[in-house]
Design a protein around this motif. Structure first.
Motif, PDB file in Angstrom:
ATOM      1  N   VAL A   7       0.818  -1.212   0.000  1.00 26.55           N
ATOM      2  CA  VAL A   7       0.000   0.000   0.000  1.00 26.55           C
ATOM      3  C   VAL A   7       0.847   1.256   0.000  1.00 26.55           C
ATOM      4  O   VAL A   7       2.018   1.231   0.379  1.00 26.55           O
ATOM      5  CB  VAL A   7      -0.968   0.055   1.217  1.00 26.55           C
ATOM      6  CG1 VAL A   7      -1.931  -1.111   1.215  1.00 26.55           C
ATOM      7  CG2 VAL A   7      -0.208   0.147   2.527  1.00 26.55           C
ATOM      8  N   GLY A   8       0.217   2.333  -0.433  1.00 28.83           N
ATOM      9  CA  GLY A   8       0.820   3.648  -0.368  1.00 28.83           C
ATOM     10  C   GLY A   8      -0.076   4.571   0.427  1.00 28.83           C
ATOM     11  O   GLY A   8      -1.308   4.428   0.412  1.00 28.83           O
ATOM     12  N   LEU A   9       0.524   5.508   1.134  1.00 27.58           N
ATOM     13  CA  LEU A   9      -0.220   6.531   1.855  1.00 27.58           C
ATOM     14  C   LEU A   9       0.021   7.840   1.128  1.00 27.58           C
ATOM     15  O   LEU A   9       1.168   8.254   0.944  1.00 27.58           O
ATOM     16  CB  LEU A   9       0.267   6.645   3.299  1.00 27.58           C
ATOM     17  CG  LEU A   9      -0.342   5.689   4.327  1.00 27.58           C
ATOM     18  CD1 LEU A   9      -0.231   4.249   3.908  1.00 27.58           C
ATOM     19  CD2 LEU A   9       0.251   5.919   5.694  1.00 27.58           C
ATOM     20  N   ARG A  10      -1.074   8.462   0.681  1.00 24.24           N
ATOM     21  CA  ARG A  10      -0.970   9.706  -0.075  1.00 24.24           C
ATOM     22  C   ARG A  10      -1.958  10.713   0.478  1.00 24.24           C
ATOM     23  O   ARG A  10      -2.806  10.393   1.313  1.00 24.24           O
ATOM     24  CB  ARG A  10      -1.222   9.460  -1.558  1.00 24.24           C
ATOM     25  CG  ARG A  10      -2.632   8.960  -1.871  1.00 24.24           C
ATOM     26  CD  ARG A  10      -2.995   9.257  -3.317  1.00 24.24           C
ATOM     27  NE  ARG A  10      -4.193   8.603  -3.765  1.00 24.24           N
ATOM     28  CZ  ARG A  10      -5.434   8.975  -3.469  1.00 24.24           C
ATOM     29  NH1 ARG A  10      -5.654   9.987  -2.653  1.00 24.24           N
ATOM     30  NH2 ARG A  10      -6.479   8.328  -3.964  1.00 24.24           N
ATOM     31  N   VAL A  65      -5.318   5.629   1.789  1.00 23.93           N
ATOM     32  CA  VAL A  65      -4.522   4.422   1.567  1.00 23.93           C
ATOM     33  C   VAL A  65      -4.912   3.857   0.214  1.00 23.93           C
ATOM     34  O   VAL A  65      -6.100   3.670  -0.069  1.00 23.93           O
ATOM     35  CB  VAL A  65      -4.782   3.377   2.671  1.00 23.93           C
ATOM     36  CG1 VAL A  65      -3.939   2.126   2.429  1.00 23.93           C
ATOM     37  CG2 VAL A  65      -4.505   3.963   4.050  1.00 23.93           C
ATOM     38  N   VAL A  66      -3.911   3.603  -0.620  1.00 20.41           N
ATOM     39  CA  VAL A  66      -4.153   3.044  -1.955  1.00 20.41           C
ATOM     40  C   VAL A  66      -3.281   1.807  -2.156  1.00 20.41           C
ATOM     41  O   VAL A  66      -2.209   1.680  -1.573  1.00 20.41           O
ATOM     42  CB  VAL A  66      -3.865   4.076  -3.073  1.00 20.41           C
ATOM     43  CG1 VAL A  66      -4.812   5.254  -2.987  1.00 20.41           C
ATOM     44  CG2 VAL A  66      -2.420   4.553  -3.031  1.00 20.41           C
ATOM     45  N   GLU A  67      -3.777   0.887  -2.986  1.00 21.36           N
ATOM     46  CA  GLU A  67      -2.973  -0.265  -3.377  1.00 21.36           C
ATOM     47  C   GLU A  67      -1.847   0.236  -4.274  1.00 21.36           C
ATOM     48  O   GLU A  67      -2.074   1.082  -5.144  1.00 21.36           O
ATOM     49  CB  GLU A  67      -3.809  -1.263  -4.170  1.00 21.36           C
ATOM     50  CG  GLU A  67      -4.855  -1.981  -3.376  1.00 21.36           C
ATOM     51  CD  GLU A  67      -5.707  -2.889  -4.248  1.00 21.36           C
ATOM     52  OE1 GLU A  67      -5.971  -4.002  -3.802  1.00 21.36           O
ATOM     53  OE2 GLU A  67      -6.088  -2.483  -5.361  1.00 21.36           O
ATOM     54  N   LEU A  73      -8.186   2.973  -4.166  1.00 18.99           N
ATOM     55  CA  LEU A  73      -8.402   3.435  -2.803  1.00 18.99           C
ATOM     56  C   LEU A  73      -8.862   2.266  -1.942  1.00 18.99           C
ATOM     57  O   LEU A  73      -9.813   1.565  -2.288  1.00 18.99           O
ATOM     58  CB  LEU A  73      -9.465   4.549  -2.789  1.00 18.99           C
ATOM     59  CG  LEU A  73      -9.836   5.112  -1.420  1.00 18.99           C
ATOM     60  CD1 LEU A  73      -8.679   5.907  -0.830  1.00 18.99           C
ATOM     61  CD2 LEU A  73     -11.082   5.995  -1.541  1.00 18.99           C
ATOM     62  N   VAL A  74      -8.178   2.037  -0.808  1.00 13.94           N
ATOM     63  CA  VAL A  74      -8.553   0.939   0.081  1.00 13.94           C
ATOM     64  C   VAL A  74      -8.836   1.385   1.509  1.00 13.94           C
ATOM     65  O   VAL A  74      -9.252   0.574   2.335  1.00 13.94           O
ATOM     66  CB  VAL A  74      -7.513  -0.206   0.072  1.00 13.94           C
ATOM     67  CG1 VAL A  74      -7.442  -0.860  -1.298  1.00 13.94           C
ATOM     68  CG2 VAL A  74      -6.149   0.255   0.533  1.00 13.94           C
ATOM     69  N   PRO A  97     -14.444  -2.282   3.325  1.00 19.50           N
ATOM     70  CA  PRO A  97     -14.796  -3.698   3.510  1.00 19.50           C
ATOM     71  C   PRO A  97     -14.104  -4.647   2.529  1.00 19.50           C
ATOM     72  O   PRO A  97     -13.630  -5.712   2.942  1.00 19.50           O
ATOM     73  CB  PRO A  97     -16.317  -3.700   3.328  1.00 19.50           C
ATOM     74  CG  PRO A  97     -16.738  -2.337   3.774  1.00 19.50           C
ATOM     75  CD  PRO A  97     -15.624  -1.422   3.317  1.00 19.50           C
ATOM     76  N   ALA A  98     -14.003  -4.282   1.269  1.00 24.98           N
ATOM     77  CA  ALA A  98     -13.382  -5.161   0.270  1.00 24.98           C
ATOM     78  C   ALA A  98     -11.878  -5.321   0.476  1.00 24.98           C
ATOM     79  O   ALA A  98     -11.269  -6.240  -0.073  1.00 24.98           O
ATOM     80  CB  ALA A  98     -13.659  -4.631  -1.138  1.00 24.98           C
ATOM     81  N   ALA A  99     -11.260  -4.451   1.262  1.00 22.98           N
ATOM     82  CA  ALA A  99      -9.812  -4.483   1.464  1.00 22.98           C
ATOM     83  C   ALA A  99      -9.408  -5.208   2.743  1.00 22.98           C
ATOM     84  O   ALA A  99      -8.220  -5.406   2.994  1.00 22.98           O
ATOM     85  CB  ALA A  99      -9.269  -3.056   1.488  1.00 22.98           C
TER      86      ALA A  99
END
Length: 180
Positions: A7-10, A65-67, A73-74, A97-99
């Motif tokens: 993941v990345g934090l942006r 938070v993104v994959e 977006l997660v 929920p999906a993440a």
């Protein structure tokens, strides 16, 4: 962007807000368990401080938070209660929920530790979570957090008092590759 393994934090983007509102904050049960206060409906288009980032606020830093693979977006991540004198802060995160169940939480905690200890120069990070939040407890402990205590019946959640666990991690005990 701060990068972990998955993941990345942006910075929060305006187009993140409808998804975060619908999948995290409009979910009464999830929101009631994650927030310190009672759930309340938010008018669409309002400037909800949980979603709209105030770049002038010095006491917290909010991320989306993104994959890394695809940029989807997660969730959200926050370093809050930042105390520059005592060099400490609290960690919070919420996954869509999906993440959930994919290991993203552990990676988010790792990236927030990097941000807190390396970028901000903090000495201590702390997590408070409900005692039955096994996923957050696991993510914290995989990153070296130590259970420091239980706050008995300290959180009023949907009609009952629940225990909270306090976990802490000091900069000297942090191992950047703890999740490996």
């Amino acid at each position: 962007m701060l990068r972990g393994k998955t993941v990345g934090l942006r910075a929060r983007h305006e187009d993140d807000i409808p998804t975060l509102r619908a999948e995290l904050y409009d979910d009464v049960v999830n929101s009631s368990r994650a927030e310190a206060g009672p759930w309340r409906p938010i008018t669409p288009g309002s400037k909800d401080p949980r979603l709209v980032v105030d770049d002038q606020a010095q006491g917290s830093v909010s991320f989306s938070v993104v994959e890394l693979d695809g940029g989807t977006l997660v969730g959200t991540a926050t370093l809050w209660g930042i105390d520059n004198h005592n060099r400490c802060a609290h960690i919070g995160l919420g996954l869509l929920p999906a993440a959930r169940g994919k290991g993203y939480g552990t990676d988010v905690v790792a990236v927030l530790c990097h941000y807190g200890f390396v970028v901000r120069g903090l000495q201590r990070l702390q997590i408070e979570t409900l005692a039955d939040n096994a996923a957050m407890l696991r993510s914290a402990e995989r990153n070296g957090f130590v259970r420091e205590g239980v706050l008995r019946s300290s959180a009023w959640v949907l009609g009952e008092f629940l225990d909270e666990v306090v976990l802490g991690l000091l900069a000297r005990d942090w191992k950047p590759d703890a999740t490996a």
